[in-house]
Motif scaffolding. Structure first.
Motif, PDB file in Angstrom:
ATOM      1  N   GLU A  53      90.711 -24.477  12.574  1.00 35.12           N
ATOM      2  CA  GLU A  53      89.633 -24.510  12.011  1.00 35.12           C
ATOM      3  C   GLU A  53      89.424 -23.730  10.803  1.00 35.12           C
ATOM      4  O   GLU A  53      89.105 -24.121   9.587  1.00 35.12           O
ATOM      5  CB  GLU A  53      88.191 -24.382  12.940  1.00 35.12           C
ATOM      6  N   ARG A  57      88.968 -25.007   6.903  1.00 36.69           N
ATOM      7  CA  ARG A  57      87.852 -24.628   6.169  1.00 36.69           C
ATOM      8  C   ARG A  57      88.374 -23.933   4.689  1.00 36.69           C
ATOM      9  O   ARG A  57      87.880 -24.466   3.822  1.00 36.69           O
ATOM     10  CB  ARG A  57      87.099 -23.584   6.781  1.00 36.69           C
ATOM     11  N   SER A  79      80.730 -28.630   6.829  1.00 31.20           N
ATOM     12  CA  SER A  79      80.622 -28.743   8.226  1.00 31.20           C
ATOM     13  C   SER A  79      82.014 -29.307   8.546  1.00 31.20           C
ATOM     14  O   SER A  79      82.577 -30.272   7.831  1.00 31.20           O
ATOM     15  CB  SER A  79      79.554 -29.535   8.589  1.00 31.20           C
ATOM     16  N   GLU A  81      84.218 -30.677  12.131  1.00 36.15           N
ATOM     17  CA  GLU A  81      84.347 -31.206  13.253  1.00 36.15           C
ATOM     18  C   GLU A  81      85.744 -31.651  13.810  1.00 36.15           C
ATOM     19  O   GLU A  81      86.351 -32.224  13.092  1.00 36.15           O
ATOM     20  CB  GLU A  81      83.284 -32.534  13.603  1.00 36.15           C
TER      21      GLU A  81
END
Length: 89
Positions: A53, A57, A79, A81
């Protein structure tokens, strides 16, 4: 890993938003009272492949800085997921 990213691009505070102001002025004529401080922006959804993640990002932040936003007047809220193999189709 694959991640779904949602990038919300917004004008920075203090930057005039003529589109938001036009919407706000039209709302009472449409029967929507008591709504104020309308600001517009854009939402961009994308899938990104990265080791984790944090790496995903960083890739999306770089994309925002270099292509998706005007960093002088816009901010981006990201955001992420994780996507399961079934969701990638």
């Amino acid at each position: 890993m694959h991640f779904e990213a949602l990038v919300e691009v917004r004008l920075r505070p203090g930057i005039a938003d003529p589109q938001g102001q036009t919407i706000e002025r039209a709302l009472p004529a449409l029967g929507f009272e008591g709504i104020a401080a309308v600001r517009t922006g854009k939402a961009i959804r994308l899938s990104v492949e990265a080791a984790d993640e944090a790496a995903a990002r960083r890739r999306v932040e770089d994309l925002c800085q270099r292509f998706l936003t005007n960093p002088v007047i816009e901010d981006a809220v990201i955001s992420l997921e994780p996507l399961s193999p079934l969701e990638r189709q």
